[in-house]
Motif scaffolding. Structure first.
Motif, PDB file in Angstrom:
ATOM      1  N   UNK A   1      -1.998   4.955   0.530  1.00  0.00           N
ATOM      2  CA  UNK A   1      -1.258   6.143   0.114  1.00  0.00           C
ATOM      3  C   UNK A   1      -0.475   5.784  -1.140  1.00  0.00           C
ATOM      4  N   UNK A   2      -0.595   6.620  -2.160  1.00  0.00           N
ATOM      5  CA  UNK A   2       0.094   6.375  -3.425  1.00  0.00           C
ATOM      6  C   UNK A   2       0.687   7.671  -3.951  1.00  0.00           C
ATOM      7  N   UNK A   3       1.816   7.538  -4.639  1.00  0.00           N
ATOM      8  CA  UNK A   3       2.342   8.643  -5.437  1.00  0.00           C
ATOM      9  C   UNK A   3       1.898   8.428  -6.880  1.00  0.00           C
ATOM     10  N   UNK A   4       1.474   9.520  -7.534  1.00  0.00           N
ATOM     11  CA  UNK A   4       1.012   9.433  -8.917  1.00  0.00           C
ATOM     12  C   UNK A   4       1.803  10.422  -9.786  1.00  0.00           C
ATOM     13  N   UNK A   5       2.152   9.977 -10.979  1.00  0.00           N
ATOM     14  CA  UNK A   5       2.803  10.822 -11.977  1.00  0.00           C
ATOM     15  C   UNK A   5       1.850  10.914 -13.162  1.00  0.00           C
TER      16      UNK A   5
ATOM     17  N   UNK B   1      -1.689   8.044 -16.421  1.00  0.00           N
ATOM     18  CA  UNK B   1      -1.387   8.334 -15.022  1.00  0.00           C
ATOM     19  C   UNK B   1      -0.789   7.063 -14.428  1.00  0.00           C
ATOM     20  N   UNK B   2       0.447   7.146 -13.960  1.00  0.00           N
ATOM     21  CA  UNK B   2       1.083   5.982 -13.344  1.00  0.00           C
ATOM     22  C   UNK B   2       1.171   6.215 -11.839  1.00  0.00           C
ATOM     23  N   UNK B   3       1.191   5.138 -11.079  1.00  0.00           N
ATOM     24  CA  UNK B   3       1.244   5.307  -9.631  1.00  0.00           C
ATOM     25  C   UNK B   3       1.965   4.139  -8.966  1.00  0.00           C
ATOM     26  N   UNK B   4       2.416   4.421  -7.752  1.00  0.00           N
ATOM     27  CA  UNK B   4       3.028   3.398  -6.903  1.00  0.00           C
ATOM     28  C   UNK B   4       2.452   3.548  -5.506  1.00  0.00           C
ATOM     29  N   UNK B   5       1.867   2.476  -5.012  1.00  0.00           N
ATOM     30  CA  UNK B   5       1.273   2.493  -3.673  1.00  0.00           C
ATOM     31  C   UNK B   5       2.394   2.313  -2.649  1.00  0.00           C
ATOM     32  N   UNK B   6       2.456   3.202  -1.658  1.00  0.00           N
ATOM     33  CA  UNK B   6       3.548   3.159  -0.686  1.00  0.00           C
ATOM     34  C   UNK B   6       3.102   2.694   0.695  1.00  0.00           C
ATOM     35  N   UNK B   7       1.801   2.627   0.944  1.00  0.00           N
ATOM     36  CA  UNK B   7       1.305   1.915   2.125  1.00  0.00           C
ATOM     37  C   UNK B   7       0.529   0.724   1.597  1.00  0.00           C
TER      38      UNK B   7
ATOM     39  N   UNK C   1      -1.383  -3.222   1.974  1.00  0.00           N
ATOM     40  CA  UNK C   1      -2.055  -4.192   2.843  1.00  0.00           C
ATOM     41  C   UNK C   1      -1.168  -5.415   3.058  1.00  0.00           C
ATOM     42  N   UNK C   2      -1.566  -6.254   3.999  1.00  0.00           N
ATOM     43  CA  UNK C   2      -0.698  -7.355   4.437  1.00  0.00           C
ATOM     44  C   UNK C   2      -0.377  -8.356   3.332  1.00  0.00           C
ATOM     45  N   UNK C   3      -1.232  -8.473   2.327  1.00  0.00           N
ATOM     46  CA  UNK C   3      -1.012  -9.484   1.290  1.00  0.00           C
ATOM     47  C   UNK C   3      -0.071  -9.037   0.181  1.00  0.00           C
ATOM     48  N   UNK C   4       0.352  -7.777   0.196  1.00  0.00           N
ATOM     49  CA  UNK C   4       1.188  -7.285  -0.894  1.00  0.00           C
ATOM     50  C   UNK C   4       2.487  -6.669  -0.388  1.00  0.00           C
ATOM     51  N   UNK C   5       3.565  -6.893  -1.139  1.00  0.00           N
ATOM     52  CA  UNK C   5       4.817  -6.190  -0.880  1.00  0.00           C
ATOM     53  C   UNK C   5       5.103  -5.170  -1.981  1.00  0.00           C
ATOM     54  N   UNK C   6       4.290  -5.185  -3.041  1.00  0.00           N
ATOM     55  CA  UNK C   6       4.431  -4.234  -4.133  1.00  0.00           C
ATOM     56  C   UNK C   6       3.084  -4.072  -4.824  1.00  0.00           C
TER      57      UNK C   6
END
Length: 314
Positions: A221-225, A232-238, A240-245
């Motif tokens: 799940x990501x928010x995109x602007x 198009x910029x985005x930030x993933x909000x869910x 996977x286990x290997x990432x915190x950002x």
């Protein structure tokens, strides 16, 4: 307006870092999506020595909002004053101040002050703002504390990379392909399912089920602007286990002889999960290679199909 309609609240936290270091981090708003969980993207509209205008996209109580703020920087006293120039309902007005107070050479107290009013002084709107400000303030201060105190580890675990492709087509067609993510399950073989929600033009919530090389699927799940027709910029909000950002950007640059399209990623690894995911003895370098390969594979595939789409429309 009567004074009784304005709410004033304060949150604070102690941080094991010098006040000057904390101030520098807060003054660099372009890094806020990496520091503060609710922040999706920040863009400078105007920037001077002490005064600046910024536009912020962030989530509040699970909803994505955006607003424009003016900031006054006071590096001598470690203070940053801010006020929303254009607020999003139910907020009628919002302002505040970051105050960083030295406790000792290596410790600071950070105070985050807010003052705000609700649209039409609506009690339900005020209650919504109360909850959002309290939740986001606690989250921001906790994230700030974590980021500053573990900055050296974060530097070792944070990396950025970019994939670029030349396209002999129009930038608008490339942008349309990337923007129309609701069609990706038809256009991209690695996308199994997709749901795109855009209640506010230019602000998207993208839920996507992606196929890995081994046939397994995972949902993100990501928010995109979106900024037609170049970014198009985005930030993933869910995650996977290997990432915190995980933040990213699709950039489209038109030139006289074609279009250069890039996919940029910034990732922070979750060191605690490296061996659990990749096996005993796996290192940060192993995790970096694994994550970069996985993200680049999908980015390059998307860029390739965007190229085919744009070049077929010439």
């Amino acid at each position: 307006m009567s004074e009784s309609t304005q709410r004033e609240v304060e949150h604070d936290i102690h941080i094991s870092a010098p006040a000057a270091a904390v101030y520098r981090l807060l003054s660099e708003v372009e890094n806020w999506p990496r520091i503060f969980p609710p922040t999706l993207y920040v863009d400078h509209l105007a920037k001077g020595d002490r005064q600046e205008r910024i536009r912020i996209w962030a989530t509040a109580n699970g909803e994505a909002k955006n607003w424009t703020s003016r900031r006054t920087l006071d590096p001598e006293h470690f203070r940053i004053t801010f006020r929303q120039e254009v607020s999003a309902p139910p907020v009628a007005s919002m302002g505040g101040m970051w105050v960083i107070e030295p406790v000792s050479d290596g410790e600071s107290r950070v105070r985050l002050l807010h003052f705000y009013r609700a649209t039409d002084d609506d009690p339900q709107g005020l209650a919504w703002i109360d909850e959002a400000v309290d939740r986001n303030s606690r989250s921001e201060l906790a994230a700030l504390k974590s980021n500053v105190e573990f900055v050296h580890n974060a530097e070792a675990l944070t990396f950025s990379f970019e994939d670029t492709l030349r396209i002999n087509g129009s930038g608008k067609d490339v942008y349309d392909f990337l923007n129309e993510a609701h069609l990706w399950s038809e256009r991209l073989p690695h996308v199994a399912k997709v749901h795109l929600k855009e209640d506010v033009p230019g602000l998207q919530l993208l839920e996507m089920e992606t196929r890995a090389k081994d046939g397994s699927t995972h949902t993100t799940t990501s928010y995109r602007v979106t900024f037609p027709y170049h970014r198009i910029v985005y930030k993933q909000v869910t995650l996977p286990a290997l990432m915190t950002l995980h933040t990213g950007c699709w950039e489209i640059r038109e030139t006289p002889d074609g279009v250069t399209t890039s996919s940029q990623h910034t990732v922070m690894l979750n060191a605690d999960n490296i061996e659990r995911v990749l096996g005993a003895g796996a290192t940060v370098d192993d995790a970096r290679d694994y994550v970069r390969n996985a993200l680049s594979t999908n980015s390059r595939a998307t860029l390739g199909h965007a190229k085919e789409y744009a070049e077929s429309r010439r």
